[in-house]
Design an enzyme around this catalytic site. Structure first.
Site, PDB file in Angstrom:
ATOM      1  N   GLY A  37      16.451  61.381  77.773  1.00 61.14           N
ATOM      2  CA  GLY A  37      16.633  61.733  79.637  1.00 61.14           C
ATOM      3  C   GLY A  37      16.863  60.161  79.198  1.00 61.14           C
ATOM      4  O   GLY A  37      17.040  59.702  80.245  1.00 61.14           O
ATOM      5  N   GLU A  43      14.860  63.306  70.723  1.00 68.29           N
ATOM      6  CA  GLU A  43      16.575  64.017  71.211  1.00 68.29           C
ATOM      7  C   GLU A  43      17.209  63.344  71.851  1.00 68.29           C
ATOM      8  O   GLU A  43      17.712  64.253  72.895  1.00 68.29           O
ATOM      9  CB  GLU A  43      15.498  65.236  71.641  1.00 68.29           C
ATOM     10  CG  GLU A  43      14.788  66.644  70.180  1.00 68.29           C
ATOM     11  CD  GLU A  43      14.594  66.915  71.071  1.00 68.29           C
ATOM     12  OE1 GLU A  43      15.612  67.856  72.454  1.00 68.29           O
ATOM     13  OE2 GLU A  43      13.830  68.334  70.003  1.00 68.29           O
ATOM     14  N   ARG A  90      33.081  66.084  83.806  1.00 70.19           N
ATOM     15  CA  ARG A  90      32.130  65.055  84.802  1.00 70.19           C
ATOM     16  C   ARG A  90      31.381  64.699  85.858  1.00 70.19           C
ATOM     17  O   ARG A  90      30.751  65.542  86.727  1.00 70.19           O
ATOM     18  CB  ARG A  90      31.201  64.239  84.004  1.00 70.19           C
ATOM     19  CG  ARG A  90      30.696  64.727  82.215  1.00 70.19           C
ATOM     20  CD  ARG A  90      29.860  63.684  81.438  1.00 70.19           C
ATOM     21  NE  ARG A  90      28.152  63.467  82.296  1.00 70.19           N
ATOM     22  CZ  ARG A  90      27.926  62.752  82.418  1.00 70.19           C
ATOM     23  NH1 ARG A  90      28.978  61.209  82.955  1.00 70.19           N
ATOM     24  NH2 ARG A  90      27.097  62.600  83.442  1.00 70.19           N
ATOM     25  N   CYS A 105      45.541  73.151  88.464  1.00 72.64           N
ATOM     26  CA  CYS A 105      46.082  73.771  89.689  1.00 72.64           C
ATOM     27  C   CYS A 105      45.161  73.707  91.455  1.00 72.64           C
ATOM     28  O   CYS A 105      44.731  74.008  92.159  1.00 72.64           O
ATOM     29  CB  CYS A 105      46.338  74.924  89.611  1.00 72.64           C
ATOM     30  SG  CYS A 105      44.921  76.120  89.245  1.00 72.64           S
ATOM     31  N   GLU A 106      44.163  72.964  90.727  1.00 76.90           N
ATOM     32  CA  GLU A 106      42.659  72.863  91.698  1.00 76.90           C
ATOM     33  C   GLU A 106      42.384  71.635  91.477  1.00 76.90           C
ATOM     34  O   GLU A 106      42.500  70.926  91.024  1.00 76.90           O
ATOM     35  CB  GLU A 106      41.723  73.515  91.010  1.00 76.90           C
ATOM     36  CG  GLU A 106      41.671  75.813  90.812  1.00 76.90           C
ATOM     37  CD  GLU A 106      40.526  76.047  90.919  1.00 76.90           C
ATOM     38  OE1 GLU A 106      39.542  76.141  91.042  1.00 76.90           O
ATOM     39  OE2 GLU A 106      41.119  77.022  90.067  1.00 76.90           O
TER      40      GLU A 106
END
Length: 402
Positions: A217, A259, A298, A328-329
C-alpha cells in the site's frame, strides 16, 4: 535513462505501453536497502499490478518472490520460473476447487474467510495455511482501494480470532502465516504503524508461524507536489516493534513479507497515444486520442491523476485541454488541464502507467489491446504484440443459421 519515445512509437505504433527495467530495479533495491536490517525479509511482487511474464522473470532475476490472487496468476508465476514456495496465493471469494488447485501446485496460501478455513481443515490435507486478517483500519488513497475497513469483503475480522481458534482446535489445521493489507496508496503514515501493531499482536497468538505478511500500500507520487511513503521512517518504526516481537519469540525463524505492486511498477511505465483530432465545442477543447478506458481505465475508475505530456511539442505554449478517448461512452483522461499546445498527430505520454493499467485493459468496443515494450540495458524488447482481428475471434465459434 533518457527514453526516445518517438523512436518507439515509429517502431511499434500506438497506443503503446513502455516499461523501464532500470526504474523497476531501482525501486526494488531501494526497498531492500530500507529494510536491510530485517533478517529473513522477502519482497513478493504483487503481480496483479502487471502480469506480463517478462516482467515477472525480471523481478525473479532481482530476487523477488510473487504475490498472487488467482490460480491463473499462480500458473503464470510457475511458467515464469518461480518455485512454488516463492509464490504466495491470497485469493478472495474463490471456490474450494480453486484452493485445492493451489494446494496441488504447492504454493503458500492465505485464506480470508472462515468457511473455506473450516472446509480445508475438514479435508484433512495437513496442508499448512496462512490467514488474512481484516484489521478494521481504513487505509487507502480512496474508498475503492481501501480493503481493511470494517465493511470490507476481504479477510477475517480481527474480532473473529476466537472463531479461528475454534476451527483450528476442531480440525487440527496448522496455521503457518498471518497476513494483513488495508489498501493501496496509503497517505497517512500512521496507518502503517497501526497495521504493524495489530498484525504483530495477532502473530503473538499463534505458535506455528513461519511468516508474517505486511501486505503493501506504499504511496507513490503522481506529480511533483505529491507525497510518498517514507520507507526509512517506516523501517525505523518497524525495527522497534520487531525487536520487541522477536524478544518474545526468539526461538522462531519467522520470515517477514511485503507485497509491493504499484511501488515497484507504477513509475516505470509510460502509455503513449496519438492525437486523432482536436475538437472545439462552445466551452471545451477536446484532444481525442487513439485509446480509451479499454486500455487505461484508472482515471475513470479511480479518479486517479496521471501526468500527461505532449512529447511532440514539449516547448509549445500551455493551453487547456480535456483529453478523451475513442470509446462510445465517457472516457475522459483529464479535464481542462494545461498541456503544451496539442496538434492532430501529436504523441501524448501518460506517466505512472506501469501498474494496474494494461492489467485492467479490456476488449470493449472490440478494440485491440496495445503492445508492450520493455527497456533493458539500452535496448527495447517487444514483450506483448499488438492484437489483431484474429486475436478477437480466436475463442469464438461461428454458428451457421439456415
Amino acid at each position: 535513462m533518457k527514453i526516445n519515445f518517438h523512436k518507439l512509437t515509429k517502431k511499434y505504433g500506438t497506443p503503446l505501453y513502455v516499461y523501464n527495467a532500470n526504474k523497476i530495479e531501482d525501486k526494488y533495491k531501494l526497498m531492500k536497502k530500507s529494510f536491510s536490517y530485517i533478517k529473513n525479509f522477502k519482497i513478493n511482487y504483487a503481480c496483479k499490478a502487471n502480469t506480463n511474464i517478462s516482467i515477472l522473470k525480471f523481478l525473479k532475476k532481482l530476487g523477488s518472490g510473487l504475490d498472487t490472487v488467482s490460480i491463473q496468476e499462480v500458473e503464470i508465476g510457475l511458467k515464469a520460473g518461480f518455485k512454488p514456495k516463492e509464490i504466495i496465493y491470497t485469493p478472495n471469494g474463490v471456490s474450494l476447487e480453486e484452493i485445492k488447485k493451489a494446494i496441488k501446485a504447492g504454493v503458500l496460501i492465505n485464506l480470508d474467510n472462515l468457511s473455506l478455513l473450516e472446509q480445508i481443515g475438514n479435508e484433512k490435507t495437513n496442508y499448512p495455511i496462512g490467514i488474512r486478517i481484516t484489521p478494521h483500519i481504513m487505509g487507502g488513497g480512496n474508498k475503492k482501494i481501501s480493503v481493511g475497513h470494517i465493511d470490507s469483503k476481504f479477510g477475517i475480522s480481527y474480532y473473529q480470532l476466537p472463531h479461528i481458534k475454534k476451527i483450528i482446535k476442531n480440525t487440527g489445521l496448522k496455521i503457518e502465516g498471518i497476513h494483513m493489507h488495508t489498501g493501496s496508496d496509503i497517505i497517512d503514515m500512521g496507518v502503517f504503524f497501526q497495521i504493524a501493531e495489530r498484525l504483530l499482536n495477532v502473530a503473538n497468538l499463534f505458535k506455528t508461524l513461519k511468516y508474517i505478511d505486511f501486505g503493501s500500500g506504499f504511496k507513490v507520487p503522481y506529480k511533483q507536489s505529491d507525497s510518498k511513503t517514507d520507507l526509512d521512517l517506516l523501517a525505523f518504526f518497524l525495527k522497534k516493534k520487531l525487536s520487541i516481537f522477536f524478544e518474545k519469540n526468539s526461538s522462531k525463524k519467522i520470515k517477514l513479507f511485503f507485497e509491493p505492486g504499484k511501488f515497484l511498477m507504477s513509475e516505470s511505465g509510460f502509455f503513449l497515444v496519438k492525437v486523432n483530432v482536436i475538437k472545439q465545442t462552445t466551452s471545451t477543447v477536446f484532444a481525442c486520442v487513439d485509446s480509451g478506458f479499454n486500455h487505461f481505465i484508472r482515471p475513470m475508475f479511480y479518479d486517479s491523476y496521471h501526468q500527461i505530456d505532449n512529447i511532440s511539442n514539449p516547448l509549445g505554449k500551455l493551453r487547456f485541454y480535456t483529453v478523451v478517448g475513442y470509446i462510445c461512452e465517457s472516457d475522459t483522461f483529464c479535464v481542462n488541464r494545461p498541456i503544451n499546445e496539442i496538434r492532430e498527430g501529436d504523441i501524448l505520454c501518460f506517466r505512472n502507467a506501469g501498474a494496474y493499467c494494461f492489467s485492467m485493459s479490456s476488449h470493449y468496443n472490440s478494440r485491440y489491446k496495445p503492445a508492450e515494450v520493455l527497456l533493458y540495458k539500452k535496448k527495447d524488447f517487444l514483450i506483448r504484440k499488438r492484437e489483431n482481428m484474429q486475436d478477437l475471434l480466436n475463442n469464438m465459434f461461428e454458428i451457421e443459421f439456415n
